[in-house]
Design a protein around this motif. Sequence first.
Motif, mmCIF file in Angstrom:
data_model
loop_
_atom_site.group_PDB
_atom_site.id
_atom_site.type_symbol
_atom_site.label_atom_id
_atom_site.label_comp_id
_atom_site.label_asym_id
_atom_site.label_seq_id
_atom_site.Cartn_x
_atom_site.Cartn_y
_atom_site.Cartn_z
ATOM 1 N N PHE A 74 0.827 -1.205 0.000
ATOM 2 C CA PHE A 74 0.000 0.000 0.000
ATOM 3 C C PHE A 74 0.864 1.259 0.000
ATOM 4 O O PHE A 74 0.622 2.192 -0.784
ATOM 5 C CB PHE A 74 -0.924 -0.004 1.221
ATOM 6 N N TRP A 75 1.877 1.302 0.854
ATOM 7 C CA TRP A 75 2.697 2.508 0.922
ATOM 8 C C TRP A 75 3.609 2.643 -0.289
ATOM 9 O O TRP A 75 3.988 3.754 -0.655
ATOM 10 C CB TRP A 75 3.503 2.524 2.217
ATOM 11 N N PHE A 76 3.918 1.529 -0.929
ATOM 12 C CA PHE A 76 4.603 1.642 -2.220
ATOM 13 C C PHE A 76 3.706 2.355 -3.234
ATOM 14 O O PHE A 76 4.163 3.220 -3.994
ATOM 15 C CB PHE A 76 4.986 0.258 -2.739
ATOM 16 N N SER A 112 2.328 7.112 -6.376
ATOM 17 C CA SER A 112 1.367 8.144 -6.733
ATOM 18 C C SER A 112 1.943 9.541 -6.530
ATOM 19 O O SER A 112 1.675 10.453 -7.314
ATOM 20 C CB SER A 112 0.095 7.971 -5.892
ATOM 21 N N CYS A 113 2.768 9.703 -5.468
ATOM 22 C CA CYS A 113 3.387 11.010 -5.213
ATOM 23 C C CYS A 113 4.490 11.315 -6.217
ATOM 24 O O CYS A 113 4.611 12.454 -6.687
ATOM 25 C CB CYS A 113 3.954 11.039 -3.793
ATOM 26 N N MET A 114 5.293 10.312 -6.540
ATOM 27 C CA MET A 114 6.448 10.492 -7.431
ATOM 28 C C MET A 114 6.409 9.433 -8.530
ATOM 29 O O MET A 114 7.067 8.382 -8.420
ATOM 30 C CB MET A 114 7.751 10.392 -6.642
ATOM 31 N N PRO A 115 5.613 9.612 -9.577
ATOM 32 C CA PRO A 115 5.518 8.588 -10.630
ATOM 33 C C PRO A 115 6.847 8.299 -11.320
ATOM 34 O O PRO A 115 7.022 7.228 -11.912
ATOM 35 C CB PRO A 115 4.503 9.188 -11.612
ATOM 36 N N GLY A 116 7.792 9.238 -11.241
ATOM 37 C CA GLY A 116 9.064 9.021 -11.910
ATOM 38 C C GLY A 116 9.855 7.858 -11.355
ATOM 39 O O GLY A 116 10.714 7.286 -12.048
ATOM 40 N N ILE A 117 9.593 7.449 -10.104
ATOM 41 C CA ILE A 117 10.352 6.338 -9.524
ATOM 42 C C ILE A 117 9.986 5.012 -10.177
ATOM 43 O O ILE A 117 10.749 4.045 -10.080
ATOM 44 C CB ILE A 117 10.124 6.255 -8.010
ATOM 45 N N ALA A 143 11.191 1.825 -3.136
ATOM 46 C CA ALA A 143 10.558 3.067 -3.583
ATOM 47 C C ALA A 143 11.064 4.261 -2.782
ATOM 48 O O ALA A 143 11.320 5.337 -3.340
ATOM 49 C CB ALA A 143 9.037 2.943 -3.454
ATOM 50 N N VAL A 144 11.248 4.092 -1.459
ATOM 51 C CA VAL A 144 11.785 5.174 -0.634
ATOM 52 C C VAL A 144 13.185 5.551 -1.098
ATOM 53 O O VAL A 144 13.546 6.734 -1.180
ATOM 54 C CB VAL A 144 11.792 4.758 0.849
ATOM 55 N N GLN A 145 13.969 4.538 -1.426
ATOM 56 C CA GLN A 145 15.341 4.789 -1.891
ATOM 57 C C GLN A 145 15.348 5.622 -3.171
ATOM 58 O O GLN A 145 16.141 6.571 -3.317
ATOM 59 C CB GLN A 145 16.043 3.448 -2.117
ATOM 60 N N LYS A 146 14.455 5.305 -4.091
ATOM 61 C CA LYS A 146 14.397 6.064 -5.345
ATOM 62 C C LYS A 146 13.828 7.465 -5.117
ATOM 63 O O LYS A 146 14.259 8.427 -5.776
ATOM 64 C CB LYS A 146 13.542 5.313 -6.366
ATOM 65 N N VAL A 147 12.885 7.604 -4.196
ATOM 66 C CA VAL A 147 12.329 8.926 -3.910
ATOM 67 C C VAL A 147 13.396 9.842 -3.329
ATOM 68 O O VAL A 147 13.502 11.027 -3.691
ATOM 69 C CB VAL A 147 11.128 8.802 -2.949
ATOM 70 N N SER A 199 3.998 9.560 3.338
ATOM 71 C CA SER A 199 4.213 8.238 2.743
ATOM 72 C C SER A 199 5.573 7.673 3.123
ATOM 73 O O SER A 199 5.705 6.474 3.424
ATOM 74 C CB SER A 199 4.080 8.327 1.220
ATOM 75 N N ILE A 200 6.606 8.507 3.131
ATOM 76 C CA ILE A 200 7.950 8.026 3.488
ATOM 77 C C ILE A 200 7.994 7.624 4.955
ATOM 78 O O ILE A 200 8.538 6.566 5.316
ATOM 79 C CB ILE A 200 9.000 9.107 3.174
ATOM 80 N N GLU A 201 7.428 8.449 5.821
ATOM 81 C CA GLU A 201 7.420 8.121 7.248
ATOM 82 C C GLU A 201 6.690 6.805 7.504
ATOM 83 O O GLU A 201 7.154 5.956 8.276
ATOM 84 C CB GLU A 201 6.762 9.253 8.039
#
Length: 766
Positions: free
Chosen positions: A527-529, A534-539, A562-566, A594-596
């Motif tokens: 879900f958090w992925f 959704s926040c950063m589609p570029g990842i 996903a956090v790493q790429k963000v 989302s990151i937290e």
Amino acid sequence: NCESGHLDGDLIACARYKVSDERTKFSGMNRELGGTHVLFVIHLPRQSASSSFVGFQGEPWISAHIDELRPQDKNSFAPRCAMGRKISELFLGRSLYLKIVREKKKSEYFRHKGKVTVPSMEEKRFTSDGATNRQDNGEKIAYSTEKKSQESGISEDDEMRSSSPTRNRMQVNSSPSTLEAEARVDGDLSLSSIKLSFREEEEEEQEKGNVMEQILQEEEDAPWAHDVPPQYIRLHECIQAAVSRHQSSSIVKERAIELVNILVDLIPRNPKELAADDKSFLGLLVQHIYVLLCQEDKVIGQEWMLDEALDSRRLQSSGTFQNCLARKLDEVIIPIFSHVIQFMDTCSNLDLLHQNENTTTVQFWLEIFGCRELTHNLNYSSSDSSNVPMFSRKPLKLRCKLPFSWLIIEVVESFWDHIIRGDTDDVIHQQLCELLSESVVGAVLRSVEGGKSSEEIYMRYLEDFVSSVHQCNHAKPDCTKMEYKLVTDALNAGVIALGCSNVGQNLLVAKVAAVHVVYWANRENIFWFGQLASCMPGILVLLTNSSSILIDGSELIIHLCAVQKVLMVLDPPLRKKEIDLHKWLQKIHYCHNSIESALSVSNLSSTLVKKLRHEWNLLKALQYFVEHLMLKCGGLDDYAKRLYNPKYLKESFLEEKAMKKIKLILTNMHGKFKKDPKKSKFLKKASQSFFVELVSSICFGQRDPPEPALISSLLDTVLSAMDDKGPVTTRELTYWEENKDEVPVIRSFLLQLVLDHNSERVKEHL
């Protein structure tokens, strides 16, 4: 011959009397010629409200109504054929209906006698589980054999020998001498018992023959006065009307056109005669509609034809009584047909059957469509206004990859109430496999051949499962496709890690169960992925092009990837224009929650989580520095770069060393602008607010508490050293020791933060 009987009533009456006189004279003069017959053909309008013509009443005249002058179509039925017939019976036609009746009577008779029977059409196609039927038949065999053994006095062992297929063949084909030799070899099997077994088998075969003759005779005596053609041939002409019933609500115009073309190809205009257990698409469709029509027969009744005949308005609008009956059939069949169409085409399911060269997919489609227990949602009631429900979790614009996958998902999800929670994933997987294997879905999955066919069905199911449970909020279809692909790959890696070859079940059954186990164990991570994507589609592009490992042991770490790429995308735009800093801050705020959450749901002791947490804390520290200082005062880029330098600030923000380095950065910055009193005063105030937010949000904003040395340092910051000269004084929470607080109160927010982690420390200081 009169063309306008409703206008020339007087003329017809005059002609009738005149003809009667001439007929009497003619008959008296020519008695040797025999009887004389006169025929009046009177045409009446099909629609007329003023017609009162009632025909010729009384002898010697006989009035008859000719409903239709044109020759009857071969596929239509005369009104006399529908007398006393239910609509469901007319739908099947005489031939197919009698086949079903025959199978049903045979099944009921032999079930009553305790014999082994062949299931009827409805039992065979709409059975709950083939394995269960085989087990029931086995019980019937055992009961019948036991009963026969008790009556004949044969022991159980003797009966088992005599009932063996191999021995039966030997008994039938062997000579008496051979039978005697067999009896001597067996020892305990006498020749009389063999003859008795022969006699019983002959009597049973004779009984079956008598039953079949009785059933056939009952069919011949059935009140089918005429051979009625099956009315399922009307389905081809009803396609457009059925699709248009729900076009405005749930099916877009483009899909409605596609659906009509698909059904025209699948349903022939002049189909061949169907068998009672036909497994083709048309055969299964007819069986489903027939079952629903049987339910409607209870509402419509058997005297529906009489009701139509008494309705003058319907007769006037139809023109002929035959057209009136045909309209009634359409009024009943089309809504049910429309209901079945929407069920079949949920998530564009019919596309998998139409022009599909993959025989495995087509066979799987027909297998599930013919299983009544799986299609239990396919119920219809004419009294219910919502007869076209949504059977899937997603809109119909999504196209499923596996036939009726949403039905399988619903069945598997229903088993979670019977699973003992709290066990390991392996134990839960074993329990779910056992429940699934005993269900009708397990029987369908076991029917799939192994190898490539089984793997193909599994991958199609996995893709549909992801589409069903995972939400994507992208405007671009390519982003949605990439996100589904990443989640599918992650779940597949989890299924492989769980292991499906050691559960003692069919491999396809084990994999389908493993998909649900892995998802529910990692649903928060997935879900958090999705939220980060959704926040950063570029990842999504970065993750697709990289070879990131999406699993760590048994845990999916797709959210950590996903956090790493963000964090890579959120590289701070230092030494750039102010407007760039504003855009960067917007991205930080957009991704913050989302990151937290993604970091908090993971294993905090993981090396990757600690590394990402430190990078995120550095980024947040820079965010607070930019908000409180850089946007209000220029010339601070060097201090911002030093603050965001992982090599310089490599300690965790929970350690005292990190806070000392931050204090040193602020002290050096303040010393640089000490000559400018106005700017120095502004920096002191801004730095103080930055330091307070840093402590409250980063030091005390994590699950793990700060180390005791850091807590002591912070408390010493707000409390002066105790002495004998006076009361304890307080300072503001800042790095300047000479900055005393005018109000002698302890800063309550700091004590509240410490209280959450170490209440004893607070009591000691209080």
